[in-house]
Scaffold this motif. Structure first.
Motif, PDB file in Angstrom:
ATOM      1  N   TRP A 155      38.016  48.187  50.167  1.00  0.00           N
ATOM      2  CA  TRP A 155      38.965  48.987  48.892  1.00  0.00           C
ATOM      3  C   TRP A 155      40.840  48.568  49.293  1.00  0.00           C
ATOM      4  CZ3 TRP A 155      38.893  54.591  46.996  1.00  0.00           C
ATOM      5  CH2 TRP A 155      39.217  54.409  45.726  1.00  0.00           C
ATOM      6  N   GLY A 156      41.278  48.373  50.002  1.00  0.00           N
ATOM      7  CA  GLY A 156      42.244  48.638  50.247  1.00  0.00           C
ATOM      8  C   GLY A 156      43.117  47.079  50.302  1.00  0.00           C
ATOM      9  N   MET A 157      41.585  46.371  51.346  1.00  0.00           N
ATOM     10  CA  MET A 157      42.168  44.463  51.251  1.00  0.00           C
ATOM     11  C   MET A 157      41.668  44.449  49.385  1.00  0.00           C
ATOM     12  SD  MET A 157      43.272  44.227  54.179  1.00  0.00           S
ATOM     13  CE  MET A 157      43.851  46.371  54.013  1.00  0.00           C
ATOM     14  N   LYS A 158      41.724  44.593  48.807  1.00  0.00           N
ATOM     15  CA  LYS A 158      41.154  44.504  47.840  1.00  0.00           C
ATOM     16  C   LYS A 158      42.464  44.511  46.551  1.00  0.00           C
ATOM     17  CE  LYS A 158      37.205  44.843  45.452  1.00  0.00           C
ATOM     18  NZ  LYS A 158      36.407  45.145  43.968  1.00  0.00           N
ATOM     19  N   ILE A 159      43.667  45.427  46.940  1.00  0.00           N
ATOM     20  CA  ILE A 159      44.498  46.163  46.269  1.00  0.00           C
ATOM     21  C   ILE A 159      46.035  44.561  47.246  1.00  0.00           C
ATOM     22  CG2 ILE A 159      46.201  47.670  46.391  1.00  0.00           C
ATOM     23  CD1 ILE A 159      44.244  49.721  46.814  1.00  0.00           C
ATOM     24  N   ARG A 160      45.864  44.820  48.093  1.00  0.00           N
ATOM     25  CA  ARG A 160      46.609  43.606  48.549  1.00  0.00           C
ATOM     26  C   ARG A 160      46.488  42.283  48.299  1.00  0.00           C
ATOM     27  NH1 ARG A 160      47.003  43.908  55.120  1.00  0.00           N
ATOM     28  NH2 ARG A 160      47.692  45.414  54.716  1.00  0.00           N
ATOM     29  N   ALA A 161      45.324  42.073  47.930  1.00  0.00           N
ATOM     30  CA  ALA A 161      44.959  40.623  47.395  1.00  0.00           C
ATOM     31  C   ALA A 161      45.471  41.032  45.708  1.00  0.00           C
ATOM     32  CB  ALA A 161      43.216  40.000  47.981  1.00  0.00           C
ATOM     33  N   THR A 162      46.083  41.635  45.301  1.00  0.00           N
ATOM     34  CA  THR A 162      46.667  40.828  43.514  1.00  0.00           C
ATOM     35  C   THR A 162      47.813  40.581  43.385  1.00  0.00           C
ATOM     36  OG1 THR A 162      47.266  43.440  43.809  1.00  0.00           O
ATOM     37  CG2 THR A 162      45.117  42.738  43.153  1.00  0.00           C
ATOM     38  N   ARG A 163      48.177  40.361  42.630  1.00  0.00           N
ATOM     39  CA  ARG A 163      49.381  39.098  42.367  1.00  0.00           C
ATOM     40  C   ARG A 163      50.667  40.441  42.104  1.00  0.00           C
ATOM     41  NH1 ARG A 163      47.567  35.040  38.152  1.00  0.00           N
ATOM     42  NH2 ARG A 163      47.139  36.731  36.701  1.00  0.00           N
ATOM     43  N   ASN A 164      50.192  41.422  41.065  1.00  0.00           N
ATOM     44  CA  ASN A 164      51.156  42.556  40.543  1.00  0.00           C
ATOM     45  C   ASN A 164      50.702  43.906  40.688  1.00  0.00           C
ATOM     46  OD1 ASN A 164      49.550  42.347  38.003  1.00  0.00           O
ATOM     47  ND2 ASN A 164      50.805  40.259  37.911  1.00  0.00           N
TER      48      ASN A 164
END
Length: 598
Positions: free
Chosen positions: A136-145
């Motif tokens: 879940w946390g890495m999905k947040i990290r792998a976003t643009r903004n």
């Protein structure tokens, strides 16, 4: 991670030469992937990212005929390819592997951006199910903004996020927005990209907009989640005020008495500070250094603002004592202090800029002995110290220039009598210290047997050499600049390797170093030194190297690119001295009449 990857490749190559190859099990594949997600994008990965960055979500699209010929597998990053190999070997995938997939830019759930990152902590045993929060946390990290991150944060409405997930969202909210002219792609750095509104209504914009840090923090506390680990560290070091930082620390599992003892104008004991985790302590030091005010015209600051960085130094000296293991190994707090002192407009005295810059240099010089007796010197501290010297010299140079225009100033009188005023106080002591540090950093490592050991004790690269060369120029040590140039020419192969590691930036920094040498040392070289440098560069050209002396136009562009104007003033100072020496030599040679006629 780059050096880890070199080590892993050596092991893999070694395995090919053994009678029985080493078995690459699931943990081996995972170790390889953990390293790969921390590497810079390869040229192929960057090419793919440029295409994926055109739209969001980053679904694969064919923009031209070359794209149409590519298979989906051609777009996979190195980390994703290693994950595919792991599954082909029969190893099953779990939540932690899926988290690495997300950082690698491929996920079965939704498309993600390949994101350069340290791998998340892996939970094992009874806590293995917590790896779901890694995903879940890495999905947040792998976003643009922040908008994209907020949509991912609210994906699982029936599950309460833990501190790790909250921490990733806080990092997105606190990240700076990237300038449009920056040559970065999504996933290259922590900076976020601009949010495209797509003509949405005001209601829809309000519905999709993420909360502020304060609103999200209140939500986290109301759910009974305490800030801890990386969530706490991110909150403290990026806090808006000292009071906010203390609130986060008090809400955390840290000892409240020890937290209160770190307040300004208090002197905590070593035992109290030991109860604060090192990384939490470092975050508080970073906060104090970041909130040390910068100059704003004639603005005056209160004592509790001016004292912050001095309080940070006091805390570091008390917490990281020389005789302790932590004191001898933990460098980040020292980095924070030296980086802050090297800031161009930091205010330390409420005086003029020249006084503040001189005080920053005095403070940095005084701290060197503490650093040497505890953690020892490293290239980053050396780089920040050089920058502090430069800014003090630039301020002094500007003051001298303005004073020489005033016929009633001491500077004008000194110039009129031919006196040469140094640009920093204690010039010889600083020069001695600086050269001693550089000699320690580049001390050669004794090679034992066939073991491939580093050449030097520390990894000194083009950035450090450019900074050092400019610093010697502002200290007006031409012989020192020649010595650095000789060292660079002797170790050209090593520097080329270091430059290659930095992609295009590395060779550019070497070119800038050569420009600095020509701009400042060039006019002062003796005939013998000039011939020596020319012979060395001719030898480099004959050996097929790509080093060359810059043209006069390139030197001029380099000098003009200094936004503070220090390079231009310094070059004028060098040229004026060269002209004065030339006149004196003419007079000494009996050329009085000819000089007068000219």
């Amino acid at each position: 991670m780059e050096f880890n990857w070199r080590a892993q490749k050596i092991l893999l190559a070694l395995s090919d030469n053994l009678d029985r190859r080493l078995i690459i099990n699931k943990l081996s594949f995972r170790a390889i992937r953990q390293v790969m997600v921390g590497l810079k994008r390869s040229a192929e990965e960057r090419w793919v990212a440029m295409r994926y960055a055109k739209t969001w979500p980053p679904y694969r699209q064919d923009f031209d005929g070359l794209d149409a010929k590519r298979t989906p597998e051609d777009d996979y990053s190195r980390s994703v390819k290693a994950g595919i190999l792991m599954k082909q070997e029969g190893y099953t995938e779990d939540d932690y592997d899926r988290a690495l997939d997300i950082l690698g830019g491929s996920s079965a759930e939704s498309p993600t951006i390949q994101t350069r990152s340290l791998p998340p902590k892996e939970w094992k045993g009874d806590k293995e199910q917590w790896n779901f929060f890694n995903r879940w946390g890495m999905k947040i990290r792998a976003t643009r903004n922040v908008n994209e991150a907020w949509r991912v944060f609210t994906t699982f409405s029936d599950i309460t996020p833990n501190a790790q997930v909250y921490g990733e969202m806080f990092l997105k909210l606190q990240a700076r927005e990237l300038h449009e002219e920056a040559d970065l792609l999504p996933g290259d750095s922590r900076e976020t990209f601009h949010v495209h509104q797509n003509n949405l209504s005001e209601y829809e914009l309000a519905r999709q907009s993420p909360p502020t840090v304060a609103e999200l923090y209140d939500q986290m506390i109301s759910h009974g989640i305490k800030p801890e680990g990386h969530c706490l560290y991110a909150l403290v070091r990026n806090a808006r005020t000292i009071q906010d930082g203390f609130r986060y620390l008090r809400d955390s599992p840290c000892d409240p008495v020890s937290v209160n003892s770190m307040a300004l104008f208090k002197l905590p004991s070593y035992q109290a500070l030991r109860r604060i985790p090192l990384l939490a302590f470092n975050s508080y030091i970073q906060l104090l250094c970041r909130l040390q005010p910068d100059r704003g015209g004639r603005q005056k600051f209160h004592a509790d603002e001016i004292i912050r960085i001095r309080h940070a130094i006091t805390l570091i000296k008390e917490r990281l004592k020389p005789h302790t293991t932590e004191g001898a190994t933990f460098r980040p707090p020292w980095h924070a202090v030296f980086r802050a002192l090297a800031r161009p407009y930091i205010c330390l005295t409420n005086g003029t800029q020249a006084e503040d810059d001189a005080e920053a240099l005095r403070t940095s010089t005084d701290l060197l002995s503490s650093v040497v007796t505890t953690v020892g010197m490293d290239p980053d501290i050396f780089k920040y110290y050089c920058r502090t010297i430069q800014k003090a010299a630039v301020s002094r140079l500007a003051s001298l220039q303005s004073s020489t225009e005033n016929p009633y100033s001491p500077g004008f009188a000194a110039t009129a009598t031919g006196e040469h005023v140094p640009l920093v106080t204690g010039l010889q002591d600083i020069l001695r210290e600086l050269k001693a540090i550089f000699d320690k950093l580049v001390a050669p490592v004794e090679q034992v047997g066939e073991l491939e050991a580093p050449i030097f004790l520390h990894n000194v690269g083009p950035l450090h050499l450019h900074t050092y060369m400019r610093t010697l120029a502002f200290l007006e040590d031409t012989d020192g600049m020649v010595d650095v140039m000789r060292w660079m020419l002797r170790n050209r192969r090593y520097l080329d390797e270091e430059a290659e590691r930095k992609n295009s930036r590395g060779p550019a920094l070497i070119a800038k170093t050569l420009c600095a040498f020509q701009a400042f040392a060039g006019p002062q070289l003796s005939a013998g030194q000039a011939d020596e440098m020319a012979r060395h560069m001719d030898a480099v050209a004959e050996a097929g190297g790509n080093w060359r002396w810059p043209t006069p136009e390139e030197v001029d562009r380099y000098v003009q690119s200094d936004l503070r104007g220090g390079s231009l003033r310094l070059r004028q100072r060098y040229l004026a001295r060269w002209w004065q020496n030339a006149l004196e030599n003419e007079l000494d040679d009996g050329g009085v009449d000819r000089v007068a006629m000219e």
